[in-house]
Design a protein around this motif. Sequence first.
Motif, PDB file in Angstrom:
ATOM      1  N   ILE A  16       0.674  -1.278  -0.152  1.00 37.83           N
ATOM      2  CA  ILE A  16      -0.057   0.074  -0.033  1.00 37.83           C
ATOM      3  C   ILE A  16       0.811   1.352   0.036  1.00 37.83           C
ATOM      4  CG2 ILE A  16      -1.757   1.489   1.463  1.00 37.83           C
ATOM      5  CD1 ILE A  16      -2.798  -1.432   2.252  1.00 37.83           C
ATOM      6  N   LYS A  17       0.394   2.071  -0.982  1.00 42.12           N
ATOM      7  CA  LYS A  17       1.600   3.345  -1.018  1.00 42.12           C
ATOM      8  C   LYS A  17       0.860   4.690  -0.557  1.00 42.12           C
ATOM      9  CE  LYS A  17      -0.118   4.255  -5.911  1.00 42.12           C
ATOM     10  NZ  LYS A  17      -0.602   5.543  -5.811  1.00 42.12           N
ATOM     11  N   ALA A  18       1.315   5.706  -0.314  1.00 49.26           N
ATOM     12  CA  ALA A  18       0.564   7.158   0.035  1.00 49.26           C
ATOM     13  C   ALA A  18      -0.418   7.430  -0.992  1.00 49.26           C
ATOM     14  CB  ALA A  18       1.535   8.000   0.411  1.00 49.26           C
ATOM     15  N   LYS A  19      -1.524   7.936  -0.952  1.00 45.22           N
ATOM     16  CA  LYS A  19      -2.225   8.461  -1.828  1.00 45.22           C
ATOM     17  C   LYS A  19      -1.914   9.862  -2.069  1.00 45.22           C
ATOM     18  CE  LYS A  19      -5.957   5.511  -0.309  1.00 45.22           C
ATOM     19  NZ  LYS A  19      -7.740   5.686   0.197  1.00 45.22           N
ATOM     20  N   ALA A  20      -0.999   9.900  -3.025  1.00 51.63           N
ATOM     21  CA  ALA A  20      -0.557  11.382  -3.588  1.00 51.63           C
ATOM     22  C   ALA A  20       0.032  11.094  -5.049  1.00 51.63           C
ATOM     23  CB  ALA A  20       0.348  11.859  -2.733  1.00 51.63           C
ATOM     24  N   ALA A  21       0.265  12.123  -5.800  1.00 50.86           N
ATOM     25  CA  ALA A  21       0.754  11.994  -7.022  1.00 50.86           C
ATOM     26  C   ALA A  21       2.238  11.755  -6.982  1.00 50.86           C
ATOM     27  CB  ALA A  21       0.523  13.303  -8.148  1.00 50.86           C
ATOM     28  N   GLY A  22       2.933  11.242  -8.135  1.00 47.01           N
ATOM     29  CA  GLY A  22       4.265  11.242  -8.116  1.00 47.01           C
ATOM     30  C   GLY A  22       4.992   9.965  -7.434  1.00 47.01           C
ATOM     31  N   ASP A  23       5.997   9.601  -7.275  1.00 47.43           N
ATOM     32  CA  ASP A  23       6.862   8.528  -6.911  1.00 47.43           C
ATOM     33  C   ASP A  23       6.657   8.429  -5.262  1.00 47.43           C
ATOM     34  OD1 ASP A  23       8.635   6.338  -6.763  1.00 47.43           O
ATOM     35  OD2 ASP A  23      10.240   7.218  -7.379  1.00 47.43           O
ATOM     36  N   VAL A  24       5.834   7.733  -5.022  1.00 49.12           N
ATOM     37  CA  VAL A  24       5.327   8.060  -3.445  1.00 49.12           C
ATOM     38  C   VAL A  24       5.946   6.756  -2.673  1.00 49.12           C
ATOM     39  CG1 VAL A  24       3.517   9.637  -3.695  1.00 49.12           C
ATOM     40  CG2 VAL A  24       3.208   7.045  -3.591  1.00 49.12           C
ATOM     41  N   SER A  25       6.212   6.793  -1.323  1.00 47.68           N
ATOM     42  CA  SER A  25       6.580   5.575  -0.518  1.00 47.68           C
ATOM     43  C   SER A  25       5.546   4.686  -0.033  1.00 47.68           C
ATOM     44  CB  SER A  25       7.158   6.304   0.781  1.00 47.68           C
ATOM     45  OG  SER A  25       8.543   6.806   0.674  1.00 47.68           O
ATOM     46  N   ILE A  26       5.656   3.683   0.437  1.00 46.59           N
ATOM     47  CA  ILE A  26       4.564   2.782   1.054  1.00 46.59           C
ATOM     48  C   ILE A  26       4.421   3.384   2.297  1.00 46.59           C
ATOM     49  CG2 ILE A  26       5.281   0.835  -0.302  1.00 46.59           C
ATOM     50  CD1 ILE A  26       6.737  -0.450   2.272  1.00 46.59           C
ATOM     51  N   ARG A  73       7.782   2.942  -4.380  1.00 51.44           N
ATOM     52  CA  ARG A  73       6.968   1.898  -3.637  1.00 51.44           C
ATOM     53  C   ARG A  73       7.260   0.272  -3.845  1.00 51.44           C
ATOM     54  NH1 ARG A  73       4.003   4.583  -7.469  1.00 51.44           N
ATOM     55  NH2 ARG A  73       2.590   3.533  -8.830  1.00 51.44           N
ATOM     56  N   ALA A  74       7.723   0.133  -5.124  1.00 55.18           N
ATOM     57  CA  ALA A  74       7.975  -1.222  -5.459  1.00 55.18           C
ATOM     58  C   ALA A  74       9.386  -1.548  -4.783  1.00 55.18           C
ATOM     59  CB  ALA A  74       8.202  -1.575  -7.044  1.00 55.18           C
ATOM     60  N   GLN A  75      10.382  -0.488  -4.969  1.00 46.87           N
ATOM     61  CA  GLN A  75      11.704  -1.064  -4.310  1.00 46.87           C
ATOM     62  C   GLN A  75      11.765  -1.106  -2.683  1.00 46.87           C
ATOM     63  OE1 GLN A  75      15.215   1.264  -5.809  1.00 46.87           O
ATOM     64  NE2 GLN A  75      14.165   2.529  -7.156  1.00 46.87           N
ATOM     65  N   GLU A  76      10.936  -0.410  -2.141  1.00 47.19           N
ATOM     66  CA  GLU A  76      10.640  -0.332  -0.913  1.00 47.19           C
ATOM     67  C   GLU A  76      10.325  -1.812  -0.511  1.00 47.19           C
ATOM     68  OE1 GLU A  76      10.033   4.318   0.481  1.00 47.19           O
ATOM     69  OE2 GLU A  76       8.247   2.855   0.134  1.00 47.19           O
ATOM     70  N   THR A  77       9.103  -2.193  -1.190  1.00 46.87           N
ATOM     71  CA  THR A  77       8.642  -3.696  -0.939  1.00 46.87           C
ATOM     72  C   THR A  77       9.712  -4.880  -1.096  1.00 46.87           C
ATOM     73  OG1 THR A  77       6.550  -2.764  -1.557  1.00 46.87           O
ATOM     74  CG2 THR A  77       6.930  -5.128  -1.625  1.00 46.87           C
ATOM     75  N   ALA A  78      10.458  -4.601  -2.433  1.00 43.95           N
ATOM     76  CA  ALA A  78      11.492  -5.459  -2.660  1.00 43.95           C
ATOM     77  C   ALA A  78      12.640  -5.595  -1.469  1.00 43.95           C
ATOM     78  CB  ALA A  78      12.019  -5.160  -4.224  1.00 43.95           C
ATOM     79  N   LYS A  79      13.195  -4.423  -1.253  1.00 43.42           N
ATOM     80  CA  LYS A  79      13.991  -4.632  -0.294  1.00 43.42           C
ATOM     81  C   LYS A  79      13.841  -5.310   1.117  1.00 43.42           C
ATOM     82  CE  LYS A  79      16.249  -0.016  -1.670  1.00 43.42           C
ATOM     83  NZ  LYS A  79      16.364   1.341  -1.541  1.00 43.42           N
ATOM     84  N   MET A  80      12.473  -5.074   1.265  1.00 41.41           N
ATOM     85  CA  MET A  80      12.101  -6.095   2.508  1.00 41.41           C
ATOM     86  C   MET A  80      12.128  -7.479   2.196  1.00 41.41           C
ATOM     87  SD  MET A  80      10.714  -5.982   5.785  1.00 41.41           S
ATOM     88  CE  MET A  80       9.824  -4.079   5.851  1.00 41.41           C
TER      89      MET A  80
END
Length: 201
Positions: A12-22, A52-59
């Motif tokens: 789940i990512k932040a509800k905002a435009a652009g390249d957002v974090s989870i 958001r994908a990189q943060e998930t993948a790093k985990m």
Amino acid sequence: MGTMFYLVRHAIKAKAAGDVSITPQGVLQAEATALRLTGLPITAIFASPLQRAQETAKMISAYTKASLTVEHRLRERANWGDLPGQSFDEFVEMWERSTRDPDYIPPVGDTAKQAGLRLAGFMAELAGSFPQGSHLVLVTHGGLITDFLVNALSEQELNAWHPTFVASQSELISECSITTLTYDGGVFQLVDFASIDHLKS
């Protein structure tokens, strides 16, 4: 034997435009997904360049100890914020039109067909680069996963997993769901679709 692929939608990512974090909830989802994948002999992990994908993948990489590579071909068909000044409603309208018409060329991003072929080509390339029997995790986006499935598999095959797959595709891939496929002899076979059993507590 072929190659096993695990297509993971980002958390789940932040509800905002652009390249957002989870979000904090997304972090818990990513951890649960990582725990699920530790039970498998993961060979390597590839992730979309979006945060958001990189943060998930790093985990997942931290838990499985598998190497992580960022791959541009795993990006989404289009991302809200790519087109300056585009409202969320305008983005959704563009997205839905692209989904209905896979050949529609949007003002930003790829057609749904181009996106699906992009992922299929990357997966075939990976299958040829890794030994038979490899287990590869691709952390990407829900739209790209369904774009790929609609292009790579027949509607009859897809409807075995959901009775109106093509019409409902935008609603079918939950955050941190795992879609499992085999690739052998140039053929993709869907083994498990958008599983979220690991997220249920």
